[in-house]
Design an enzyme around this catalytic site. Sequence first.
Site, PDB file in Angstrom:
ATOM      1  N   ASN A  55     -10.157   5.291  -1.174  1.00 57.80           N
ATOM      2  CA  ASN A  55      -9.560   5.186   0.152  1.00 57.80           C
ATOM      3  C   ASN A  55      -9.353   6.599   0.696  1.00 57.80           C
ATOM      4  OD1 ASN A  55      -8.044   4.636   2.401  1.00 57.80           O
ATOM      5  ND2 ASN A  55      -6.232   3.909   1.301  1.00 57.80           N
ATOM      6  N   LYS A  57      -8.467   7.428   3.554  1.00 62.44           N
ATOM      7  CA  LYS A  57      -7.379   7.442   4.543  1.00 62.44           C
ATOM      8  C   LYS A  57      -7.792   8.222   5.801  1.00 62.44           C
ATOM      9  CE  LYS A  57      -4.097   7.064   0.788  1.00 62.44           C
ATOM     10  NZ  LYS A  57      -2.707   7.059   0.389  1.00 62.44           N
ATOM     11  N   HIS A 151      -2.867  -2.391   3.457  1.00 60.62           N
ATOM     12  CA  HIS A 151      -2.406  -1.196   2.728  1.00 60.62           C
ATOM     13  C   HIS A 151      -0.939  -0.936   3.082  1.00 60.62           C
ATOM     14  CE1 HIS A 151      -1.981   2.936   1.395  1.00 60.62           C
ATOM     15  NE2 HIS A 151      -3.044   2.723   0.633  1.00 60.62           N
ATOM     16  N   GLU A 153       0.634   1.630   3.694  1.00 60.94           N
ATOM     17  CA  GLU A 153       0.877   2.557   4.812  1.00 60.94           C
ATOM     18  C   GLU A 153       0.815   1.818   6.144  1.00 60.94           C
ATOM     19  OE1 GLU A 153      -1.974   5.501   3.598  1.00 60.94           O
ATOM     20  OE2 GLU A 153      -0.671   6.011   1.921  1.00 60.94           O
ATOM     21  N   GLU A 227      -0.595  -2.104  -5.609  1.00 61.32           N
ATOM     22  CA  GLU A 227      -0.241  -0.717  -5.340  1.00 61.32           C
ATOM     23  C   GLU A 227       1.269  -0.601  -5.136  1.00 61.32           C
ATOM     24  OE1 GLU A 227      -3.844   1.603  -3.856  1.00 61.32           O
ATOM     25  OE2 GLU A 227      -2.855   0.818  -2.096  1.00 61.32           O
ATOM     26  N   GLY A 233       0.493   8.238  -3.756  1.00 66.78           N
ATOM     27  CA  GLY A 233       0.548   9.608  -3.261  1.00 66.78           C
ATOM     28  C   GLY A 233       1.724  10.405  -3.784  1.00 66.78           C
ATOM     29  N   SER A 273      -1.583   6.935  -7.543  1.00 64.57           N
ATOM     30  CA  SER A 273      -1.695   8.187  -8.291  1.00 64.57           C
ATOM     31  C   SER A 273      -2.650   8.092  -9.484  1.00 64.57           C
ATOM     32  CB  SER A 273      -0.310   8.674  -8.730  1.00 64.57           C
ATOM     33  OG  SER A 273       0.507   8.899  -7.596  1.00 64.57           O
TER      34      SER A 273
HETATM   35  C1  PEP Z   1      -3.836   4.554  -1.911  1.00 63.75           C
HETATM   36  O1  PEP Z   1      -3.443   5.052  -0.871  1.00 63.75           O
HETATM   37  O2  PEP Z   1      -4.420   3.457  -1.880  1.00 63.75           O
HETATM   38  C2  PEP Z   1      -3.587   5.275  -3.148  1.00 63.75           C
HETATM   39  C3  PEP Z   1      -3.638   4.625  -4.259  1.00 63.75           C
HETATM   40  O3  PEP Z   1      -3.293   6.617  -3.033  1.00 63.75           O
HETATM   41  P1  PEP Z   1      -3.115   7.678  -4.241  1.00 63.75           P
HETATM   42  O4  PEP Z   1      -4.223   7.421  -5.230  1.00 63.75           O
HETATM   43  O5  PEP Z   1      -3.240   9.007  -3.588  1.00 63.75           O
HETATM   44  O6  PEP Z   1      -1.784   7.429  -4.841  1.00 63.75           O
END
Ligand code: PEP
Length: 320
Positions: A55, A57, A151, A153, A227, A233, A273
Amino acid sequence: MIGLASPSLTRGICAPARSLAALTRRRLGSARNARDRGALQIVSEGTGRFIVGGNWKCNGDRASVTALIEALNGGDVGDNVDVVVAPPFLYVDQALSELKSPMQVAAQNAWVEYTLEDETHHYDSDSGAFTGEVSAEMLEDMGVPWVILGHSERRTLLGEDDTMVGKKVAHARFHGLSVIVCVGESLEQREAGATMDVIFKQLRAVADEIDDREHSSWGSQVVIAYEPIWAIGTGKVATPEQVQAVHAGIRQWLKDNVSEEVSKATRIQYGGSVNEGNCETLARESDIDGFLVGGASLDATKFAQICKSSAVHYKAVGRA
Ligand code: PEP
């Protein structure tokens, strides 16, 4: 493969993560022993290919996107793994034409109109006065095979609620798109012991909308990305035990609420992460069927290493 789809496992899901993980492990262990003896019917654990999503983003520019695609094309993501990358909308077309097969492309969102009061409105067209939006119809038209929906976000920053995400998933499926739908709890919700309640509510909205939507289906084309918001993040990865416990709970929910077939066919990714250093430990868990990767997906070398953890997964679950 876990087989022990008993009500006690479902009840246990709301228990604190450690005891739930222990319960899942005990069940996994006994299921494996029984399987070895050929005595138990295996009713759980995914059967699909490992799948890793990147992703991107809202990152990149023309030059960096071109460089990332080139690096992915020149790298080695391993065999027997589905790889899907999600650039920002403006670069989706470029990725579609330049990314080498079998790597695939996803959009990071798709519009669905659901604010009409007419409950019989079946979203036959999404064109119209929706400034700034891109519809599932358009993604289908452009040949974009995948879309990431729900997601965290978008849920937290843009106010997408469970119903909206459910409708988006059902509508995207109607247009033949494969979907990665994200679910997960906040830190507060986890600490309150509400993790599985939150996730089951998010899944319920998807299942209801798919049921409601003509010509929509779950099939094996809906991937669930677990997630936890607190791990996205932040550099704070969930432990393999925490993830396995949640994934087993999701699979059990699918069996109880959708079908056994779907519960086996659905790939459940972990996201939060994930990097080249922790992916292999996570991939050993039987119900972790892949990853959704944010930050580390912007580095082709790290991302390729994460994709290659598929080999560790297959070995751990006896499918090598
Ligand atoms: C994501 O935004 O889907 C995600 C898992 O981000 P990160 O790997 O940076 O934690």
